[in-house]
Design an enzyme around this catalytic site. Structure first.
Site, PDB file in Angstrom:
ATOM      1  CB  SER A   1      -4.899   7.034   7.521  1.00  0.00           C
ATOM      2  OG  SER A   1      -5.973   7.191   6.670  1.00  0.00           O
TER       3      SER A   1
ATOM      4  CG  ASP B   1      -2.256 -10.864   7.844  1.00  0.00           C
ATOM      5  OD1 ASP B   1      -3.371 -10.999   8.379  1.00  0.00           O
ATOM      6  OD2 ASP B   1      -1.978 -11.325   6.725  1.00  0.00           O
TER       7      ASP B   1
ATOM      8  CG  HIS C   1     -13.223   3.502   7.421  1.00  0.00           C
ATOM      9  ND1 HIS C   1     -13.308   3.145   6.089  1.00  0.00           N
ATOM     10  CD2 HIS C   1     -12.572   4.698   7.444  1.00  0.00           C
ATOM     11  CE1 HIS C   1     -12.727   4.079   5.347  1.00  0.00           C
ATOM     12  NE2 HIS C   1     -12.253   5.018   6.147  1.00  0.00           N
TER      13      HIS C   1
ATOM     14  N   GLY D   1       0.856  -1.191   0.000  1.00  0.00           N
ATOM     15  CA  GLY D   1       0.000   0.000   0.000  1.00  0.00           C
ATOM     16  C   GLY D   1       0.888   1.236   0.000  1.00  0.00           C
TER      17      GLY D   1
ATOM     18  CB  ALA E   1      -7.878   5.946  -0.185  1.00  0.00           C
TER      19      ALA E   1
ATOM     20  CD  GLU F   1     -12.497  13.408   3.580  1.00  0.00           C
ATOM     21  OE1 GLU F   1     -11.863  12.961   4.543  1.00  0.00           O
ATOM     22  OE2 GLU F   1     -12.362  12.993   2.423  1.00  0.00           O
TER      23      GLU F   1
ATOM     24  CD  GLU G   1      -6.016   0.983   8.493  1.00  0.00           C
ATOM     25  OE1 GLU G   1      -5.994   1.343   7.290  1.00  0.00           O
ATOM     26  OE2 GLU G   1      -7.029   0.491   9.038  1.00  0.00           O
TER      27      GLU G   1
ATOM     28  NE  ARG H   1      -8.447   7.367   9.806  1.00  0.00           N
ATOM     29  CZ  ARG H   1      -8.889   7.520   8.554  1.00  0.00           C
ATOM     30  NH1 ARG H   1      -8.216   8.212   7.680  1.00  0.00           N
ATOM     31  NH2 ARG H   1     -10.013   6.945   8.189  1.00  0.00           N
TER      32      ARG H   1
ATOM     33  NE  ARG I   1     -14.471   9.428   8.715  1.00  0.00           N
ATOM     34  CZ  ARG I   1     -13.517   9.032   7.920  1.00  0.00           C
ATOM     35  NH1 ARG I   1     -12.793   7.993   8.227  1.00  0.00           N
ATOM     36  NH2 ARG I   1     -13.294   9.683   6.810  1.00  0.00           N
TER      37      ARG I   1
ATOM     38  N   GLY J   1     -11.756   9.747  -0.337  1.00  0.00           N
ATOM     39  CA  GLY J   1     -11.774  11.173   0.015  1.00  0.00           C
ATOM     40  C   GLY J   1     -10.513  11.913  -0.347  1.00  0.00           C
ATOM     41  N   GLY J   2      -9.334  11.411   0.105  1.00  0.00           N
ATOM     42  CA  GLY J   2      -8.079  12.052  -0.262  1.00  0.00           C
ATOM     43  C   GLY J   2      -7.076  12.143   0.858  1.00  0.00           C
TER      44      GLY J   2
ATOM     45  CG  HIS K   1     -16.616   5.819   6.636  1.00  0.00           C
ATOM     46  ND1 HIS K   1     -17.772   6.424   6.174  1.00  0.00           N
ATOM     47  CD2 HIS K   1     -15.593   6.539   6.111  1.00  0.00           C
ATOM     48  CE1 HIS K   1     -17.443   7.456   5.413  1.00  0.00           C
ATOM     49  NE2 HIS K   1     -16.132   7.544   5.357  1.00  0.00           N
TER      50      HIS K   1
HETATM   51  P1  FAD Z   1      -2.686  -0.879   2.978  1.00  0.00           P
HETATM   52  O1  FAD Z   1      -2.881   0.105   1.915  1.00  0.00           O
HETATM   53  O2  FAD Z   1      -3.884  -1.559   3.515  1.00  0.00           O
HETATM   54  O3  FAD Z   1      -1.684  -1.990   2.430  1.00  0.00           O
HETATM   55  C1  FAD Z   1      -1.443  -3.160   3.160  1.00  0.00           C
HETATM   56  C2  FAD Z   1      -0.644  -4.102   2.284  1.00  0.00           C
HETATM   57  O4  FAD Z   1      -0.143  -5.180   3.041  1.00  0.00           O
HETATM   58  C3  FAD Z   1      -1.447  -4.727   1.161  1.00  0.00           C
HETATM   59  O5  FAD Z   1      -0.637  -4.763   0.014  1.00  0.00           O
HETATM   60  C4  FAD Z   1      -1.708  -6.149   1.672  1.00  0.00           C
HETATM   61  O6  FAD Z   1      -1.913  -7.094   0.659  1.00  0.00           O
HETATM   62  C5  FAD Z   1      -0.417  -6.404   2.394  1.00  0.00           C
HETATM   63  N1  FAD Z   1      -0.456  -7.439   3.420  1.00  0.00           N
HETATM   64  C6  FAD Z   1      -1.257  -7.519   4.507  1.00  0.00           C
HETATM   65  N2  FAD Z   1      -0.937  -8.609   5.229  1.00  0.00           N
HETATM   66  C7  FAD Z   1       0.091  -9.222   4.594  1.00  0.00           C
HETATM   67  C8  FAD Z   1       0.844 -10.388   4.828  1.00  0.00           C
HETATM   68  N3  FAD Z   1       0.620 -11.193   5.894  1.00  0.00           N
HETATM   69  N4  FAD Z   1       1.811 -10.733   3.951  1.00  0.00           N
HETATM   70  C9  FAD Z   1       2.058  -9.957   2.867  1.00  0.00           C
HETATM   71  N5  FAD Z   1       1.368  -8.847   2.584  1.00  0.00           N
HETATM   72  C10 FAD Z   1       0.404  -8.483   3.444  1.00  0.00           C
HETATM   73  N6  FAD Z   1      -7.510   7.264   4.380  1.00  0.00           N
HETATM   74  C11 FAD Z   1      -7.274   8.551   4.037  1.00  0.00           C
HETATM   75  O7  FAD Z   1      -6.358   9.182   4.574  1.00  0.00           O
HETATM   76  N7  FAD Z   1      -8.048   9.139   3.080  1.00  0.00           N
HETATM   77  C12 FAD Z   1      -9.054   8.490   2.442  1.00  0.00           C
HETATM   78  O8  FAD Z   1      -9.704   9.039   1.569  1.00  0.00           O
HETATM   79  C13 FAD Z   1      -9.319   7.149   2.809  1.00  0.00           C
HETATM   80  N8  FAD Z   1     -10.335   6.464   2.233  1.00  0.00           N
HETATM   81  C14 FAD Z   1     -10.498   5.147   2.530  1.00  0.00           C
HETATM   82  C15 FAD Z   1     -11.485   4.413   1.865  1.00  0.00           C
HETATM   83  C16 FAD Z   1     -11.627   3.062   2.096  1.00  0.00           C
HETATM   84  C17 FAD Z   1     -12.699   2.284   1.392  1.00  0.00           C
HETATM   85  C18 FAD Z   1     -10.772   2.418   3.030  1.00  0.00           C
HETATM   86  C19 FAD Z   1     -10.907   0.953   3.294  1.00  0.00           C
HETATM   87  C20 FAD Z   1      -9.815   3.143   3.711  1.00  0.00           C
HETATM   88  C21 FAD Z   1      -9.665   4.501   3.468  1.00  0.00           C
HETATM   89  N9  FAD Z   1      -8.697   5.255   4.126  1.00  0.00           N
HETATM   90  C22 FAD Z   1      -8.486   6.555   3.778  1.00  0.00           C
HETATM   91  C23 FAD Z   1      -7.727   4.614   5.008  1.00  0.00           C
HETATM   92  C24 FAD Z   1      -6.431   4.385   4.200  1.00  0.00           C
HETATM   93  O9  FAD Z   1      -6.765   3.955   2.909  1.00  0.00           O
HETATM   94  C25 FAD Z   1      -5.537   3.365   4.832  1.00  0.00           C
HETATM   95  O10 FAD Z   1      -5.368   3.627   6.187  1.00  0.00           O
HETATM   96  C26 FAD Z   1      -4.166   3.382   4.169  1.00  0.00           C
HETATM   97  O11 FAD Z   1      -4.315   3.224   2.791  1.00  0.00           O
HETATM   98  C27 FAD Z   1      -3.310   2.290   4.742  1.00  0.00           C
HETATM   99  O12 FAD Z   1      -2.147   2.200   3.975  1.00  0.00           O
HETATM  100  P2  FAD Z   1      -1.084   1.101   4.343  1.00  0.00           P
HETATM  101  O13 FAD Z   1      -0.016   1.199   3.317  1.00  0.00           O
HETATM  102  O14 FAD Z   1      -0.736   1.215   5.755  1.00  0.00           O
HETATM  103  O15 FAD Z   1      -1.878  -0.287   4.202  1.00  0.00           O
HETATM  104  C1  SIN Z   2     -13.757   8.859   2.936  1.00  0.00           C
HETATM  105  O1  SIN Z   2     -13.556   9.136   1.761  1.00  0.00           O
HETATM  106  O2  SIN Z   2     -14.802   9.105   3.541  1.00  0.00           O
HETATM  107  C2  SIN Z   2     -12.679   8.162   3.688  1.00  0.00           C
HETATM  108  C3  SIN Z   2     -11.754   9.148   4.243  1.00  0.00           C
HETATM  109  C4  SIN Z   2     -10.922   8.539   5.317  1.00  0.00           C
HETATM  110  O3  SIN Z   2     -11.184   7.437   5.785  1.00  0.00           O
HETATM  111  O4  SIN Z   2      -9.977   9.208   5.739  1.00  0.00           O
END
Ligand code: FAD
Ligand code: SIN
Length: 533
Positions: A388, A220, A348, A12, A44, A118, A372, A383, A287, A46-47, A241
């Protein structure tokens, strides 16, 4: 055995941003359990919150973040992340990220970043790519990664457990040496050794029956770090959410808070606005307040959902600003320019996680956590929306910089191959499926938006029993990714309950009817859990 200079678990925003930063200094393995783009990041909408306009200031962004966090944010962490945001955003744009822009009033037709709004933000400060911000982030980062010969991506590889010196029986400070990883295609367990491991595995939304998260979000990272002996904290603060699409065929589809930011109004199924009874900011209240208000309205009326109405906005604006939401709802037979959207709250975001400082360092040498999965102190008890992605960007950069300043020496330790013991193929996958459902329903029913001591005790008892069963199953059979995820959601669920039971108060996202008020003794206290023994 695979040897790398950096082992990154997750693809991610956190994992990819970090990999890009460290690639010039060594060989990087990115291990990811599905396709490379599949992550919470990819969904994601919103932004990213960052101060980029003249009407805004770091002070205001800090103030909004602290207010949402209900007294539990770490002030210095908030200030660092907020103030480093604009530089990281500029780098993302440099890499090719295309944020939405708008024309500035005036004769020469210049354009500027379009800033969304937001809940909990006192200013427009959300940079976005229409309503598919995460997809655009993944595209830009993966494109940049494809031009880096030092980075190798291992798709469909699931990290099973972290390798640590203590687990291997070495005395002295615990040091992370890499991870055991399951290759889903060959079913072989491989060893990845590296002096530095970054946990970037995201959150644990799938612990709950209803969630906005995709299937990868099974906690995980938190589970692996906990098993390895790292401290985890504040897991009771699960953000629900308020507006997940309510439709029998829609799995986990979010209706962005930005819809309310552009004037969307929450109503009961009878069409009556209700948020003015709960908060002066009405539908744009923080929220936790909106989610609890919806929960309360649904319980009062017995309705299955509430409505989110943006039909008063011009259809052209809605379709251009929210193309993904518009098209997705249309596929389910709803034209959101003409009718309100049925919505329900859903799990969420995991505000707690593996305890780190703002540079991503955990208690275990050589183990970092960003995104996250980590608990830096930015979010506190709740949050602020769109903080995030910002946190992941800033902390990935800081972790990479920290390693450049203090590089880890190579590991000298001999690592044994994975031992699967007396394994045979699991012939009762029904047990896995059953336990999986039971955990998710248990958390939804007993550890949801509104909690009580009794419900938490019930959840704890059920989970202890399930853990026992999973433990036996796990050791007796060949590991599969389903079994690994089941083990991890069970651990994440148990940790959420343990943290919630430690906190004798209601604060932010932890709302307990037996302790309905904030307790000043807990104003600055994290709920920290470590593996005993
Ligand atoms: P992630 O993007 O979740 O990536 C985790 C990665 O780890 C993935 O590639 C997964 O496959 C991998 N992984 C997990 N476990 C293992 C394992 N055991 N072995 C190998 N790989 C593994 N936040 C905002 O700030 N703005 C937004 O607009 C927003 N909108 C959102 C909308 C939705 C629908 C959701 C669900 C969340 C949203 N969030 C938003 C929250 C935000 O998207 C996440 O908090 C953020 O993207 C997390 O990034 P990350 O890189 O930490 O993890
Ligand atoms: C959303 O677009 O409502 C998600 C934004 C967030 O989780 O930060």
């Amino acid at each position: 055995m695979n040897h790398f200079d950096y082992l990154v678990l997750g693809s991610g925003i956190a994992g990819l941003s970090f990999a890009l930063q460290v690639a010039p200094r060594g060989r990087v393995a990115i291990v990811t359990k599905k396709d490379r783009a599949e992550s919470n990041t990819n969904y994601a909408q919103g932004g990213i919150a960052a101060v980029t306009s003249k009407e805004d200031s770091f002070e205001l962004h800090v103030r909004d973040t602290l207010a949402a966090g209900a007294g539990l944010c770490k002030d210095n962490v908030v200030r660092t992340i907020v103030s480093e945001g604009p530089a990281r955003i500029a780098e993302l744009i440099e890499l090719g990220m295309q944020f939405s822009e708008r024309e500035v009033a005036g004769p020469n037709g210049t354009r500027e970043l379009d800033l969304g709004r937001e809940g909990g933000h006192s200013k427009r400060r959300i940079l976005h790519a229409k309503d598919v911000t995460g997809r655009e982030i993944e595209r830009a980062l993966l494109n940049a990664i494809s031009q880096q010969p030092n980075i190798q991506i291992f798709e469909n590889h699931v990290a099973i457990d972290l390798l640590t010196s203590q687990k291997l029986g070495y005395v002295g400070a615990n040091r992370c040496l890499g991870a055991y990883v399951l290759d889903k295609k060959t079913a072989a367990v491989e060893t990845f050794a590296a002096p530095v491991t970054l946990l970037a595995t995201g959150g644990c939304g799938k612990v709950y029956l209803y969630t906005t998260n995709p299937d990868i979000a099974t906690g995980d990272g938190v589970a692996m770090a906990f098993r390895a002996g790292a401290a985890v904290a504040n897991l009771e603060f699960v953000q629900f959410h308020p507006t997940c699409l309510y439709h029998p065929k829609a799995k986990s589809f979010l209706i962005s808070e930005a819809v309310r930011g552009e004037g969307g109004v929450l109503k009961t199924v009878e069409g009556v606005e209700f948020m003015d009874a709960y908060h002066p900011l009405k539908s744009l209240a923080p929220r936790d307040i909106v989610a609890r208000a919806i929960d309360s309205e649904m319980k009062k009326s017995g309705a299955d959902c509430v409505l989110l109405d943006i039909t008063h906005q011009p259809a052209k604006f809605i379709i251009e600003r929210f193309p993904n939401i518009y098209q997705t709802c249309l596929r389910y037979g709803m034209d959101i320019t003409k009718e309100p959207i049925p919505v329900v709250p859903a799990a969420h975001y995991q505000c707690g996680g593996v305890v780190t400082n703002v540079d991503g360092e955990t208690e275990i040498a050589g183990l970092y956590a960003v995104g996250e999965v980590a608990c830096t102190g930015l979010h506190g008890a709740n949050r602020l929306a769109s903080n995030s992605l910002l946190e992941a960007l800033v902390c990935a950069h800081r972790a990479a910089r920290r390693m450049a300043e203090n590089p880890w020496p190579p590991n000298e330790v001999k690592i044994p191959p994975w031992q699967s013991g007396d394994a045979s193929n699991p012939d009762e996958m029904v047990v896995v499926a059953h336990n999986w459902d039971e955990i998710r329903r248990c958390l939804w029913d007993y550890v949801g938006i509104v909690r009580t001591n009794k419900r938490l005790q019930r959840a704890q008892a059920r989970l202890a029993h399930l853990q026992q069963e999973i433990h036996e199953y796990y050791w007796n059979f060949t590991v599969t990714s389903d079994l690994l995820e089941l083990r991890n959601i069970a651990t994440a669920a148990e940790l959420i309950v343990r943290c919630a039971m430690m906190r004798p108060e209601s604060r932010g996202l932890n709302y307990n009817l037996d302790h309905p008020h904030a307790n000043p003794d807990w104003a600055q206290r994290d709920s920290v859990v470590r593996k005993s023994g």
